[in-house]
Design an enzyme around this catalytic site. Structure first.
Site, PDB file in Angstrom:
ATOM      1  N   ASP A   1       0.867  -1.180   0.000  1.00 35.39           N
ATOM      2  CA  ASP A   1       0.000   0.000   0.000  1.00 35.39           C
ATOM      3  C   ASP A   1       0.899   1.224   0.000  1.00 35.39           C
ATOM      4  OD1 ASP A   1      -3.262   0.282   0.911  1.00 35.39           O
ATOM      5  OD2 ASP A   1      -2.016   2.094   0.910  1.00 35.39           O
TER       6      ASP A   1
ATOM      7  N   GLU B   1     -18.422  -7.026   5.171  1.00 35.72           N
ATOM      8  CA  GLU B   1     -17.728  -6.397   6.294  1.00 35.72           C
ATOM      9  C   GLU B   1     -18.343  -6.931   7.576  1.00 35.72           C
ATOM     10  OE1 GLU B   1     -16.712  -2.134   6.508  1.00 35.72           O
ATOM     11  OE2 GLU B   1     -17.334  -2.110   4.411  1.00 35.72           O
TER      12      GLU B   1
ATOM     13  N   LYS C   1     -20.591  -9.849 -10.150  1.00 36.68           N
ATOM     14  CA  LYS C   1     -20.379  -9.105  -8.891  1.00 36.68           C
ATOM     15  C   LYS C   1     -21.442  -8.009  -8.716  1.00 36.68           C
ATOM     16  CE  LYS C   1     -18.760  -7.134  -5.351  1.00 36.68           C
ATOM     17  NZ  LYS C   1     -18.741  -7.705  -4.026  1.00 36.68           N
TER      18      LYS C   1
ATOM     19  N   ASN D   1     -24.700  -7.886  -5.842  1.00 39.72           N
ATOM     20  CA  ASN D   1     -24.975  -6.798  -4.894  1.00 39.72           C
ATOM     21  C   ASN D   1     -26.301  -6.109  -5.209  1.00 39.72           C
ATOM     22  OD1 ASN D   1     -22.802  -7.229  -3.295  1.00 39.72           O
ATOM     23  ND2 ASN D   1     -21.677  -5.390  -3.839  1.00 39.72           N
TER      24      ASN D   1
ATOM     25  N   CYS E   1     -20.477  -0.565  -0.287  1.00 38.50           N
ATOM     26  CA  CYS E   1     -20.704  -1.429  -1.459  1.00 38.50           C
ATOM     27  C   CYS E   1     -22.046  -1.215  -2.149  1.00 38.50           C
ATOM     28  CB  CYS E   1     -20.536  -2.888  -1.049  1.00 38.50           C
ATOM     29  SG  CYS E   1     -18.947  -3.193  -0.292  1.00 38.50           S
TER      30      CYS E   1
ATOM     31  N   LYS F   1     -22.779   2.329  -3.712  1.00 41.04           N
ATOM     32  CA  LYS F   1     -21.815   2.599  -4.794  1.00 41.04           C
ATOM     33  C   LYS F   1     -22.032   1.651  -5.984  1.00 41.04           C
ATOM     34  CE  LYS F   1     -17.607   0.719  -4.030  1.00 41.04           C
ATOM     35  NZ  LYS F   1     -17.213  -0.220  -5.070  1.00 41.04           N
TER      36      LYS F   1
ATOM     37  N   ARG G   1     -19.353   4.556   6.266  1.00 40.51           N
ATOM     38  CA  ARG G   1     -19.627   5.068   4.918  1.00 40.51           C
ATOM     39  C   ARG G   1     -21.086   4.797   4.540  1.00 40.51           C
ATOM     40  NH1 ARG G   1     -14.655   2.463   1.733  1.00 40.51           N
ATOM     41  NH2 ARG G   1     -14.861   0.953   3.427  1.00 40.51           N
TER      42      ARG G   1
HETATM   43  C1  UGA Z   1     -22.093  -6.517   0.690  1.00 40.37           C
HETATM   44  C2  UGA Z   1     -22.410  -7.940   0.193  1.00 40.37           C
HETATM   45  O1  UGA Z   1     -23.282  -8.598   1.107  1.00 40.37           O
HETATM   46  C3  UGA Z   1     -21.130  -8.762   0.038  1.00 40.37           C
HETATM   47  O2  UGA Z   1     -21.441 -10.031  -0.520  1.00 40.37           O
HETATM   48  C4  UGA Z   1     -20.176  -8.008  -0.891  1.00 40.37           C
HETATM   49  O3  UGA Z   1     -18.940  -8.698  -1.061  1.00 40.37           O
HETATM   50  C5  UGA Z   1     -19.895  -6.630  -0.315  1.00 40.37           C
HETATM   51  O4  UGA Z   1     -21.155  -5.917  -0.199  1.00 40.37           O
HETATM   52  C6  UGA Z   1     -18.971  -5.910  -1.271  1.00 40.37           C
HETATM   53  O5  UGA Z   1     -19.359  -5.670  -2.428  1.00 40.37           O
HETATM   54  O6  UGA Z   1     -17.797  -5.673  -0.920  1.00 40.37           O
HETATM   55  P1  UGA Z   1     -21.504  -5.447   3.072  1.00 40.37           P
HETATM   56  O7  UGA Z   1     -21.781  -4.143   2.404  1.00 40.37           O
HETATM   57  O8  UGA Z   1     -20.234  -5.604   3.821  1.00 40.37           O
HETATM   58  O9  UGA Z   1     -21.520  -6.640   1.997  1.00 40.37           O
HETATM   59  O10 UGA Z   1     -22.659  -5.754   4.123  1.00 40.37           O
HETATM   60  P2  UGA Z   1     -24.108  -6.453   4.046  1.00 40.37           P
HETATM   61  O11 UGA Z   1     -24.177  -7.458   5.109  1.00 40.37           O
HETATM   62  O12 UGA Z   1     -24.433  -6.892   2.682  1.00 40.37           O
HETATM   63  O13 UGA Z   1     -25.067  -5.238   4.458  1.00 40.37           O
HETATM   64  C7  UGA Z   1     -25.217  -4.101   3.611  1.00 40.37           C
HETATM   65  C8  UGA Z   1     -26.287  -3.187   4.176  1.00 40.37           C
HETATM   66  O14 UGA Z   1     -27.584  -3.772   4.036  1.00 40.37           O
HETATM   67  C9  UGA Z   1     -26.122  -2.881   5.677  1.00 40.37           C
HETATM   68  O15 UGA Z   1     -26.407  -1.512   5.910  1.00 40.37           O
HETATM   69  C10 UGA Z   1     -27.166  -3.765   6.321  1.00 40.37           C
HETATM   70  O16 UGA Z   1     -27.602  -3.278   7.562  1.00 40.37           O
HETATM   71  C11 UGA Z   1     -28.270  -3.721   5.280  1.00 40.37           C
HETATM   72  N1  UGA Z   1     -29.204  -4.860   5.358  1.00 40.37           N
HETATM   73  C12 UGA Z   1     -28.771  -6.117   5.149  1.00 40.37           C
HETATM   74  C13 UGA Z   1     -30.553  -4.616   5.613  1.00 40.37           C
HETATM   75  O17 UGA Z   1     -30.977  -3.452   5.806  1.00 40.37           O
HETATM   76  N2  UGA Z   1     -31.427  -5.683   5.658  1.00 40.37           N
HETATM   77  C14 UGA Z   1     -31.011  -6.960   5.424  1.00 40.37           C
HETATM   78  O18 UGA Z   1     -31.851  -7.878   5.471  1.00 40.37           O
HETATM   79  C15 UGA Z   1     -29.647  -7.180   5.190  1.00 40.37           C
END
Ligand code: UGA
Length: 426
Positions: A30, A155, A204, A208, A260, A263, A327
């Site tokens: 990095d 995350e 991908k 998402n 994620c 974006k 974020r």
């Molecule tokens: C998301 C995807 O789940 C991953 O598979 C992917 O690799 C990642 O993006 C990425 O592209 O790097 P992440 O953003 O870390 O992962 O977290 P999530 O668990 O997916 O939650 C995303 C948002 O949705 C959070 O704010 C969470 O609170 C919300 N959420 C999730 C809900 O409001 N309701 C749900 O039922 C599930």
């Protein structure tokens, strides 16, 4: 194998640790000296369960090091992972400046055949462009193969997801490179899907987008539930048991956030617009998500009326539990909305320390809730389930709970004397 990972964000750091754990010789590169120094001193500089313990374990193995030395790290490694960020541009498209500089760094320092594997989430066609950027900077006869290998970890669950992936997607136009990438994943127990580079890039974004769609869909149904007096959790359970629908990502909430979904959905819309393909459903997914914090605010105002000088205790700042990432966190939207209403905002988060003149931050939820007119749950940190709710209620001005994550036991809280409202759930 000797592997270089470029970009020590949470994806690159997790990948470096997991590859080293599998026995590979890993260098994490990095340009941010602070990140590299922290990691070299044995510190994970962000909050992500399990990583610190794994780094401690790996320190004695000599299989993992971190550096800012571009030339040496590229010379010493024939497999290079790209894990740099692709933030949003103003117009919603993906900003590829870090991707481009990674390509230039590789092109300028190539000293042998390399397989370059792009893990960063990049728009369809970027792997091809990346290869041409490398070649523009490459003055040698050495060849590179660029392979798309998108990351699907969440995350807060980064380590678990990396060790237990649902699938590995390899987008490649070279059999030699595909074989090398497969070797890297020799120890994972899941399907390995090989497709074109564009196919992998689109998988991908589509994954998402579909998960974001599930959330906005259930959030819309939750509003209907609020109106007709049905519990959204019964609906989520009732449809989630149908294996064609699946029970995940059906938790109604004050919206999705993070680095994620917002974006990536924008970038997908931007790609679709470029090819003149309207993705109407995804536009609505974004619109519904933007409304959610306002919807919760309207619920609060319906019960409490004018919020000027009302004390609101907001619990949770991160966009989801088990991370310090804020974020696009819906909690920040809630803070802005409540500040506009001139409410007094008390906040608590177990790991995030927020500096903002709109809020007062407290070390415990109990302190944040003292004399409050309402509690607003923004992040489902599991410890909030176990709070001494009876004690908290006695110290509140008005015992209202607005549960933006539907995480609490409404029956139990009502028995204690709270007035409870969730999203599609009262
Ligand atoms: C998301 C995807 O789940 C991953 O598979 C992917 O690799 C990642 O993006 C990425 O592209 O790097 P992440 O953003 O870390 O992962 O977290 P999530 O668990 O997916 O939650 C995303 C948002 O949705 C959070 O704010 C969470 O609170 C919300 N959420 C999730 C809900 O409001 N309701 C749900 O039922 C599930």
């Amino acid at each position: 194998m000797n592997v270089l990972v470029i970009g020590m964000g949470y994806v690159g750091t997790t990948l470096s640790l997991v590859l080293a754990k599998s026995g590979h010789q890993v260098t994490g590169l990095d340009l941010d000296l602070q990140k590299v120094s922290a990691l070299n001193q044995g510190n994970i500089y962000f909050h992500e369960p399990g990583l610190q313990e794994l780094l401690d374990e790996l320190t004695s193995t000599d299989r993992l090091s971190f550096t800012t030395d571009v030339q040496k790290s590229i010379h010493d490694n024939d497999v290079v992972f790209i894990c740099v960020g692709t933030p949003s541009n103003e117009d919603g498209s993906a900003n590829l400046q870090y991707i481009k500089s990674a390509a230039t760094m590789i092109g300028e320092n190539i000293n042998d055949y390399k397989v370059v594997i792009i893990k960063s989430t990049v728009p369809v066609g970027t792997n091809e462009t990346f290869e041409s950027w490398i070649q523009e900077a490459n003055t040698t006869e050495f060849k590179v193969d660029v392979v798309s290998n998108p990351e699907f970890l969440r995350e807060g669950n980064a380590l678990y997801d990396s060790l237990n992936p649902d699938r590995v997607v390899i987008g490649s136009s070279s059999e030699r490179a595909t074989a090398i990438v497969k070797q890297l994943y020799y120890d994972v127990d899941c399907p390995i899907l090989v497709t074109s580079r564009k196919g992998a890039e689109l998988i991908k974004y589509t994954a998402n987008a579909f998960l974001a769609l599930k959330i906005s869909f259930i959030n819309e149904i939750a509003k209907l539930c609020d109106t007709i007096g049905v519990n959204i959790q019964d609906i989520s359970n009732g449809i989630g048991t149908d294996h064609r629908i699946g029970s995940h990502f059906l938790n109604a909430s004050l919206g999705y956030g993070g680095s994620c979904f917002p974006k990536d959905v924008s970038a997908l819309l931007s790609t679709a617009a470029k090819y003149n393909v309207p993705l109407n459903i995804m536009k609505e997914v974004v619109a519904v998500n933007q409304i959610q914090p306002k919807y919760l605010l309207s619920q609060i105002k319906q019960q409490l009326g004018n919020l000027t000088n009302k004390k609101m205790a907001l619990l949770g700042l991160s966009f989801k539990p088990h991370t310090d990432d804020i974020r696009e966190s819906p909690a920040l939207r809630m803070i802005d909305l409540l500040a506009k209403e001139q409410a007094i905002i008390h906040v608590h988060d177990p790991v995030v320390k927020l500096s903002s003149n709109k809020i007062n931050q407290f070390n415990t939820p109990e302190e944040a809730a003292e004399n409050a007119d309402a509690i607003v749950i923004c992040t489902e940190w599991p410890q909030y389930k176990q709070l001494p709710w009876g004690e908290i209620k006695r110290k509140m001005n008005i015992p209202y709970i607005f549960d933006g994550r539907n995480m609490l036991d409404s029956k139990q809280l009502k028995q204690i004397g709270f007035r409870y409202r969730g999203i599609g759930y009262s």
